[in-house]
Design a protein around this motif. Structure first.
Motif, PDB file in Angstrom:
ATOM      1  N   ASP A 175       0.854  -1.194   0.000  1.00  0.00           N
ATOM      2  CA  ASP A 175       0.000   0.000   0.000  1.00  0.00           C
ATOM      3  C   ASP A 175       0.880   1.231   0.000  1.00  0.00           C
ATOM      4  OD1 ASP A 175      -2.003   1.852   0.388  1.00  0.00           O
ATOM      5  OD2 ASP A 175      -2.393   1.324   2.470  1.00  0.00           O
ATOM      6  N   GLU A 209      -2.709  10.516   0.109  1.00  0.00           N
ATOM      7  CA  GLU A 209      -3.908   9.664   0.137  1.00  0.00           C
ATOM      8  C   GLU A 209      -4.229   9.193   1.548  1.00  0.00           C
ATOM      9  OE1 GLU A 209      -6.274   5.930   0.075  1.00  0.00           O
ATOM     10  OE2 GLU A 209      -4.259   6.253   0.855  1.00  0.00           O
ATOM     11  N   GLU A 210      -3.183   8.872   2.310  1.00  0.00           N
ATOM     12  CA  GLU A 210      -3.417   8.284   3.638  1.00  0.00           C
ATOM     13  C   GLU A 210      -4.000   9.292   4.621  1.00  0.00           C
ATOM     14  OE1 GLU A 210      -3.496   5.293   4.111  1.00  0.00           O
ATOM     15  OE2 GLU A 210      -2.056   4.249   2.844  1.00  0.00           O
ATOM     16  N   HIS A 480      -1.305  -1.633   6.604  1.00  0.00           N
ATOM     17  CA  HIS A 480      -1.339  -0.700   7.756  1.00  0.00           C
ATOM     18  C   HIS A 480      -0.908  -1.412   9.042  1.00  0.00           C
ATOM     19  CE1 HIS A 480      -4.242   2.595   6.043  1.00  0.00           C
ATOM     20  NE2 HIS A 480      -3.393   2.143   5.131  1.00  0.00           N
TER      21      HIS A 480
HETATM   22 ZN   LIG Z   1      -3.425   2.810   3.159  1.00  0.00          ZN
END
Ligand SMILES: [Zn+2]
Ligand SMILES: CCCCCCCC/C=C\CCCCCCCC(=O)NCC(=O)O
Ligand SMILES: [Zn+2]
Length: 520
Positions: A175, A209-210, A480
């Motif tokens: 990710d 994005e996070e 994550h």
């Molecule tokens: Zn993520």
């Protein structure tokens, strides 16, 4: 005493009811059994429906293979961590920009590719197609990652890209740096091989994005809107290949996210008088808040399984389940509540069934002998497609007299993109998956997390969320979490997937289906 004949009338009546019940049961079982055996084995377009094209094969030399991994590992070693929209790692993001230029010299020097930096750290690549009448598409990914600390129990430092047993370990390996690097690596090799796309396309790389995407992705959207760009479809991160993730599913399946859940972040706070810890009140602000949070966790949101796009997933995969799950999955009209309850047993499948409740932050207290004046907690809800943001928030059960509730941010579940036999984006992605992994069954799915692609919803109707990450049991928790890692083979396949997809997008129109099977 009952009149003569009343008893026998009663008996006849009970008998008729029993016969009727038996008839209904047999009918239901017959329909359910017929559906179990007749629900198609492979819905939609199959590889056999496509004409052969002269594509450049993804053959890379040993030297290139080494280069692929060197580039990827360098990307993992740059700690592009986002903590909050105002706390991003600018130094790392600049270093990442330099890496992109160094790793992909052909992309940056090609006359076919225009590169722009957006909002200081995001990137937009515009790749010119030779046939301007073909509507372009977009590939999206993000450079930033969530924090990671070795002390949480990683087997390798999270920004080391260390190799263990042919896996590369590090934050961002799943990710989303495999996607960032994978798509640019594919374009680099295609350009080196003299490929010139017929259909133009964009590659967008967000940097936040996070923590919302409000600077990166949103500014890319603004730029495209100013330029009046129309897109045929967009592909972002999201779902993946599941192999043994769900009990009873026989063989691996690729899930293409056709929608994503909504989200709500709610702040809970309790205030009380500060003072000396030697004279505490009966209940502290921490105790009151903890009880409220526990109540939320003990009372999950209602089961909605079958009322959103997850229904399509199970219907597409029904034939891949072993008995008796196949019987249940083929007959969701009857068994959705049972299947939903089974899915609720594991976190990654429970997420399909309802709006989820996650208490993610809890802060209170400054010193051991001072009563805390305020205790706060943040609860992150991911809203099921059958609910709106408002409906989700209204269902939050909190003792509002003592606990203050504030909705910090949120949005509705995203619209469902098309996934029929005539859906260009879905079918091109499906073909590209099957070209690289012919053993897979492909099904639509719902992305339970959120992606930058949601900022594009007014620009393009068909948004898909998929990367061919090969997830086995327990791997979803690495995202994550600790020990995020990807096998070298999987990363190489991801590069091969984008290499294939870009070429497949040159197909002007979808073929007619010859397989005779239908969508649901
Ligand atoms: Zn993520
Ligand atoms: C037959 C059904 C099997 C279902 C198994 C599904 C497993 C799904 C596993 C993982 C999904 C992971 C999504 C990753 C996307 C990450 C995007 C992200 O982090 N966005 C930020 C955010 O949402 O906060
Ligand atoms: Zn992501």
């Amino acid at each position: 005493m009952a009149a003569p004949g009343t008893k026998s009338r009663l008996f006849r009546c009970v008998k008729s009811i029993l016969y009727a019940l038996l008839f209904i049961t047999i009918s239901i079982l017959t329909i359910a059994t017929l559906r179990t055996f007749s629900l198609n084995v492979n819905v939609g377009l199959q590889l056999a429906d496509w004409e052969k094209t002269n594509q450049i094969r993804f053959d890379i030399s040993q030297r290139q293979r080494e280069e692929v991994f060197t580039n990827f590992k360098e990307a993992i070693r740059i700690p592009t961590v986002s903590y909050s929209p105002t706390d991003i790692n600018a130094t790392a993001l600049h270093e990442f920009s330099r890496l992109l230029r160094k790793a992909f010299p052909t992309v940056f020097s090609s006359s076919l590719v225009q590169h722009e930096v957006v909002a200081d750290y995001s990137h937009l690549f515009t790749v010119q197609g030779s046939q301007p009448d073909l509507v372009p598409y977009m590939l999206l990914a993000h450079i930033d990652v969530v924090p990671a600390s070795e002390s949480d129990g990683w087997d390798a430092p999270p920004f080391s890209a260390k190799e263990i047993d042919n896996f590369i370990y590090g934050r961002g390996t799943l990710d989303d740096k495999e996607c960032v690097m994978g798509m640019l690596q594919a374009l680099e090799y295609l350009l080196l091989k003299g490929y010139r796309p017929q259909r133009g396309f964009y590659i967008g790389l967000g940097h936040d994005e996070e923590v919302s995407g409000l600077n990166g992705a949103l500014n890319i959207v603004r730029l495209l809107k100013q330029r009046n760009v129309h897109l045929s479809f967009l592909l972002d991160e999201g779902l993946l290949v599941v192999d043994g993730v769900m009990k009873g599913l026989d063989g691996p399946a690729a899930l293409i996210g056709v929608s994503e859940k909504g989200s709500a972040t709610v702040k809970l706070s309790v205030t009380s008088a500060p003072g000396h810890s030697s004279m505490p009140p009966r209940e502290s602000s921490i105790g009151i808040l903890a009880a409220a949070v526990k109540r939320l966790e003990d009372n999950p949101m209602p089961m909605l399984f079958g009322q959103g796009p997850e229904r399509g997933t199970f219907e597409h995969l029904a034939h891949k389940f072993i008995f008796p799950i196949r019987f249940l999955a083929s007959n969701l009209w009857l068994f959705a509540p049972i299947v939903g309850r089974l899915l609720a047993l594991k976190p990654e499948t429970n997420a399909f069934s309802r709006t989820t409740t996650a208490v993610t932050m809890f802060n209170a207290g400054v010193k051991v002998n001072v009563l805390p004046s305020v205790a706060e907690a943040y609860v992150n809800f991911r809203i099921h497609s059958a609910q709106s943001l408002q409906e989700g928030v209204e269902r939050v059960e909190i003792d509002a007299v003592r606990v203050k509730v504030e909705v910090v941010d949120g949005f509705d579940p995203l619209p469902v993109s098309s996934y029929s036999e005539t859906s260009y984006g879905f079918q091109i992605i499906k073909k590209s998956i099957l070209d690289v992994f012919p053993q897979l069954t492909v099904a639509p799915g719902i992305c339970v997390a959120n992606t930058d692609s949601r900022h594009f919803k007014d620009l393009v109707a068909d948004i898909y969320r998929f990367i061919p990450i090969w997830a086995k049991a327990g791997d979803a928790q690495r995202i994550h979490g600790i020990n995020e890692r990807i096998s070298k083979k999987n990363y190489e396949d991801i590069v091969g997937f984008y290499f294939t997809l870009i070429q497949n997008c040159d197909v002007k129109e979808l073929p007619e289906t010859h397989s005779g099977v239908h969508e649901f």
